[in-house]
Design a protein around this motif. Sequence first.
Motif, PDB file in Angstrom:
ATOM      1  N   ILE A  98       0.853  -1.188   0.000  1.00  0.00           N
ATOM      2  CA  ILE A  98       0.000   0.000   0.000  1.00  0.00           C
ATOM      3  C   ILE A  98       0.892   1.243   0.000  1.00  0.00           C
ATOM      4  CG2 ILE A  98      -1.754   1.277   1.276  1.00  0.00           C
ATOM      5  CD1 ILE A  98      -2.556  -1.489   2.531  1.00  0.00           C
ATOM      6  N   GLU A  99       0.657   2.122  -0.937  1.00  0.00           N
ATOM      7  CA  GLU A  99       1.441   3.357  -1.023  1.00  0.00           C
ATOM      8  C   GLU A  99       0.903   4.387  -0.025  1.00  0.00           C
ATOM      9  OE1 GLU A  99       2.734   6.821  -4.223  1.00  0.00           O
ATOM     10  OE2 GLU A  99       1.358   5.252  -4.870  1.00  0.00           O
ATOM     11  N   ILE A 100       1.813   5.147   0.570  1.00  0.00           N
ATOM     12  CA  ILE A 100       1.422   6.251   1.455  1.00  0.00           C
ATOM     13  C   ILE A 100       1.675   7.556   0.713  1.00  0.00           C
ATOM     14  CG2 ILE A 100       1.817   7.429   3.654  1.00  0.00           C
ATOM     15  CD1 ILE A 100       2.919   4.743   4.729  1.00  0.00           C
ATOM     16  N   VAL A 101       0.646   8.404   0.606  1.00  0.00           N
ATOM     17  CA  VAL A 101       0.783   9.693  -0.066  1.00  0.00           C
ATOM     18  C   VAL A 101       0.633  10.814   0.950  1.00  0.00           C
ATOM     19  CG1 VAL A 101      -0.032   8.791  -2.283  1.00  0.00           C
ATOM     20  CG2 VAL A 101      -1.677   9.822  -0.700  1.00  0.00           C
ATOM     21  N   GLU A 102       1.122  11.979   0.579  1.00  0.00           N
ATOM     22  CA  GLU A 102       1.079  13.139   1.470  1.00  0.00           C
ATOM     23  C   GLU A 102      -0.332  13.699   1.584  1.00  0.00           C
ATOM     24  OE1 GLU A 102       3.868  16.149   0.340  1.00  0.00           O
ATOM     25  OE2 GLU A 102       5.565  14.796   0.543  1.00  0.00           O
ATOM     26  N   ASP A 103      -0.584  14.332   2.709  1.00  0.00           N
ATOM     27  CA  ASP A 103      -1.840  15.052   2.911  1.00  0.00           C
ATOM     28  C   ASP A 103      -1.825  16.348   2.104  1.00  0.00           C
ATOM     29  OD1 ASP A 103      -2.987  13.279   4.730  1.00  0.00           O
ATOM     30  OD2 ASP A 103      -2.118  14.282   6.465  1.00  0.00           O
ATOM     31  N   PRO A 104      -3.004  16.859   1.771  1.00  0.00           N
ATOM     32  CA  PRO A 104      -3.069  18.154   1.085  1.00  0.00           C
ATOM     33  C   PRO A 104      -2.780  19.292   2.063  1.00  0.00           C
ATOM     34  CG  PRO A 104      -5.266  17.388   1.610  1.00  0.00           C
ATOM     35  CD  PRO A 104      -4.316  16.272   1.989  1.00  0.00           C
ATOM     36  N   ASP A 105      -2.560  20.487   1.512  1.00  0.00           N
ATOM     37  CA  ASP A 105      -2.335  21.626   2.405  1.00  0.00           C
ATOM     38  C   ASP A 105      -3.646  22.045   3.075  1.00  0.00           C
ATOM     39  OD1 ASP A 105      -3.767  23.627   0.888  1.00  0.00           O
ATOM     40  OD2 ASP A 105      -2.010  23.933  -0.369  1.00  0.00           O
ATOM     41  N   ILE A 106      -3.524  22.871   4.075  1.00  0.00           N
ATOM     42  CA  ILE A 106      -4.670  23.249   4.909  1.00  0.00           C
ATOM     43  C   ILE A 106      -5.728  24.018   4.127  1.00  0.00           C
ATOM     44  CG2 ILE A 106      -3.613  25.394   5.764  1.00  0.00           C
ATOM     45  CD1 ILE A 106      -5.887  22.923   7.725  1.00  0.00           C
ATOM     46  N   PHE A 107      -5.328  24.780   3.115  1.00  0.00           N
ATOM     47  CA  PHE A 107      -6.297  25.581   2.372  1.00  0.00           C
ATOM     48  C   PHE A 107      -7.182  24.705   1.484  1.00  0.00           C
ATOM     49  CE2 PHE A 107      -2.722  28.327   3.403  1.00  0.00           C
ATOM     50  CZ  PHE A 107      -3.381  29.232   4.216  1.00  0.00           C
ATOM     51  N   LEU A 108      -6.608  23.709   0.851  1.00  0.00           N
ATOM     52  CA  LEU A 108      -7.408  22.760   0.082  1.00  0.00           C
ATOM     53  C   LEU A 108      -8.311  21.970   1.026  1.00  0.00           C
ATOM     54  CD1 LEU A 108      -8.232  21.347  -2.524  1.00  0.00           C
ATOM     55  CD2 LEU A 108      -6.242  19.833  -2.253  1.00  0.00           C
ATOM     56  N   THR A 109      -7.761  21.551   2.142  1.00  0.00           N
ATOM     57  CA  THR A 109      -8.541  20.793   3.126  1.00  0.00           C
ATOM     58  C   THR A 109      -9.742  21.592   3.612  1.00  0.00           C
ATOM     59  OG1 THR A 109      -6.565  19.599   3.847  1.00  0.00           O
ATOM     60  CG2 THR A 109      -8.430  19.621   5.363  1.00  0.00           C
ATOM     61  N   LEU A 110      -9.530  22.832   3.970  1.00  0.00           N
ATOM     62  CA  LEU A 110     -10.629  23.678   4.454  1.00  0.00           C
ATOM     63  C   LEU A 110     -11.698  23.890   3.389  1.00  0.00           C
ATOM     64  CD1 LEU A 110      -8.585  26.302   6.481  1.00  0.00           C
ATOM     65  CD2 LEU A 110     -10.258  24.695   7.416  1.00  0.00           C
ATOM     66  N   SER A 111     -11.271  24.107   2.160  1.00  0.00           N
ATOM     67  CA  SER A 111     -12.259  24.345   1.103  1.00  0.00           C
ATOM     68  C   SER A 111     -13.071  23.084   0.814  1.00  0.00           C
ATOM     69  CB  SER A 111     -11.596  24.888  -0.168  1.00  0.00           C
ATOM     70  OG  SER A 111     -10.761  23.923  -0.748  1.00  0.00           O
ATOM     71  N   ILE A 112     -12.446  21.918   0.863  1.00  0.00           N
ATOM     72  CA  ILE A 112     -13.162  20.658   0.661  1.00  0.00           C
ATOM     73  C   ILE A 112     -14.121  20.401   1.816  1.00  0.00           C
ATOM     74  CG2 ILE A 112     -12.861  18.135   0.596  1.00  0.00           C
ATOM     75  CD1 ILE A 112     -10.215  18.717  -0.950  1.00  0.00           C
ATOM     76  N   ALA A 113     -13.661  20.648   3.032  1.00  0.00           N
ATOM     77  CA  ALA A 113     -14.522  20.448   4.208  1.00  0.00           C
ATOM     78  C   ALA A 113     -15.777  21.295   4.095  1.00  0.00           C
ATOM     79  CB  ALA A 113     -13.754  20.789   5.489  1.00  0.00           C
ATOM     80  N   GLU A 114     -15.611  22.545   3.722  1.00  0.00           N
ATOM     81  CA  GLU A 114     -16.757  23.447   3.603  1.00  0.00           C
ATOM     82  C   GLU A 114     -17.656  23.068   2.428  1.00  0.00           C
ATOM     83  OE1 GLU A 114     -17.663  28.128   2.758  1.00  0.00           O
ATOM     84  OE2 GLU A 114     -15.784  27.602   3.765  1.00  0.00           O
ATOM     85  N   LYS A 115     -17.066  22.767   1.287  1.00  0.00           N
ATOM     86  CA  LYS A 115     -17.852  22.461   0.086  1.00  0.00           C
ATOM     87  C   LYS A 115     -18.718  21.216   0.261  1.00  0.00           C
ATOM     88  CE  LYS A 115     -17.610  21.875  -4.865  1.00  0.00           C
ATOM     89  NZ  LYS A 115     -16.879  22.222  -6.055  1.00  0.00           N
ATOM     90  N   TYR A 116     -18.152  20.170   0.899  1.00  0.00           N
ATOM     91  CA  TYR A 116     -18.866  18.897   0.987  1.00  0.00           C
ATOM     92  C   TYR A 116     -19.378  18.577   2.390  1.00  0.00           C
ATOM     93  CZ  TYR A 116     -16.935  18.275  -3.647  1.00  0.00           C
ATOM     94  OH  TYR A 116     -16.604  18.439  -4.963  1.00  0.00           O
ATOM     95  N   LEU A 118     -17.659  18.097   5.342  1.00  0.00           N
ATOM     96  CA  LEU A 118     -16.869  17.013   5.917  1.00  0.00           C
ATOM     97  C   LEU A 118     -16.075  17.469   7.125  1.00  0.00           C
ATOM     98  CD1 LEU A 118     -15.353  15.563   2.611  1.00  0.00           C
ATOM     99  CD2 LEU A 118     -17.200  14.555   3.971  1.00  0.00           C
ATOM    100  N   LEU A 119     -15.786  16.533   8.008  1.00  0.00           N
ATOM    101  CA  LEU A 119     -14.815  16.786   9.070  1.00  0.00           C
ATOM    102  C   LEU A 119     -13.442  16.905   8.430  1.00  0.00           C
ATOM    103  CD1 LEU A 119     -16.088  14.235  11.728  1.00  0.00           C
ATOM    104  CD2 LEU A 119     -16.345  16.730  11.776  1.00  0.00           C
ATOM    105  N   MET A 120     -12.521  17.517   9.135  1.00  0.00           N
ATOM    106  CA  MET A 120     -11.202  17.809   8.568  1.00  0.00           C
ATOM    107  C   MET A 120     -10.460  16.557   8.102  1.00  0.00           C
ATOM    108  SD  MET A 120     -10.851  21.037   8.333  1.00  0.00           S
ATOM    109  CE  MET A 120      -9.105  21.347   8.203  1.00  0.00           C
ATOM    110  N   HIS A 121     -10.485  15.488   8.885  1.00  0.00           N
ATOM    111  CA  HIS A 121      -9.755  14.286   8.461  1.00  0.00           C
ATOM    112  C   HIS A 121     -10.337  13.720   7.173  1.00  0.00           C
ATOM    113  CE1 HIS A 121      -7.304  12.937  12.200  1.00  0.00           C
ATOM    114  NE2 HIS A 121      -7.038  14.161  11.845  1.00  0.00           N
ATOM    115  N   ASP A 122     -11.649  13.723   7.053  1.00  0.00           N
ATOM    116  CA  ASP A 122     -12.267  13.237   5.823  1.00  0.00           C
ATOM    117  C   ASP A 122     -11.959  14.171   4.653  1.00  0.00           C
ATOM    118  OD1 ASP A 122     -13.277  11.066   7.186  1.00  0.00           O
ATOM    119  OD2 ASP A 122     -15.237  11.991   7.527  1.00  0.00           O
TER     120      ASP A 122
END
Length: 156
Positions: A98-116, A118-122
Amino acid sequence: MSIYRSTGTFLDSSVLLNLLFETELTERARKLFSMADDPLVSETVVDECVYVTLRKKASSRGIKDIHELRKFLKTEEGRALLRESSETVLSFIGRHGIEIVEDPDIFLTLSIAEKYGLLMHDAKIVGAMILTGVKKIATLDRDFEGIPIIEVLKEE
């Protein structure tokens, strides 16, 4: 992992944890895992799995809450248990390619959380999927349903 990551399948921590620990959901997790092509996880999934593994192992030693766990981790025995928990998760990931990939930056994370909604981890998981071009996710949670840019694998 294929050089075409779009063929890959993201594994949520709900699948990994039910493979690591025998539960009533383990059989469902096995089915989803068997359907996952070129599996990958993000740093957040590793984090979640190590934490849950640590809590389970600490609980078997009588450590019942987060405050006791924080104190315990300051001891040599606590650090050894953290190392053991990390090795449990990482060796499973390694054994299964199983490959491990990096997490996105906080700004992409926040925009995805708000748009969909979601909680931050999701939101970090969806962000990692976007950044890697992966469209499919294997999960036992319903949190990812209804997000139009990803496909939630269903058991056959």
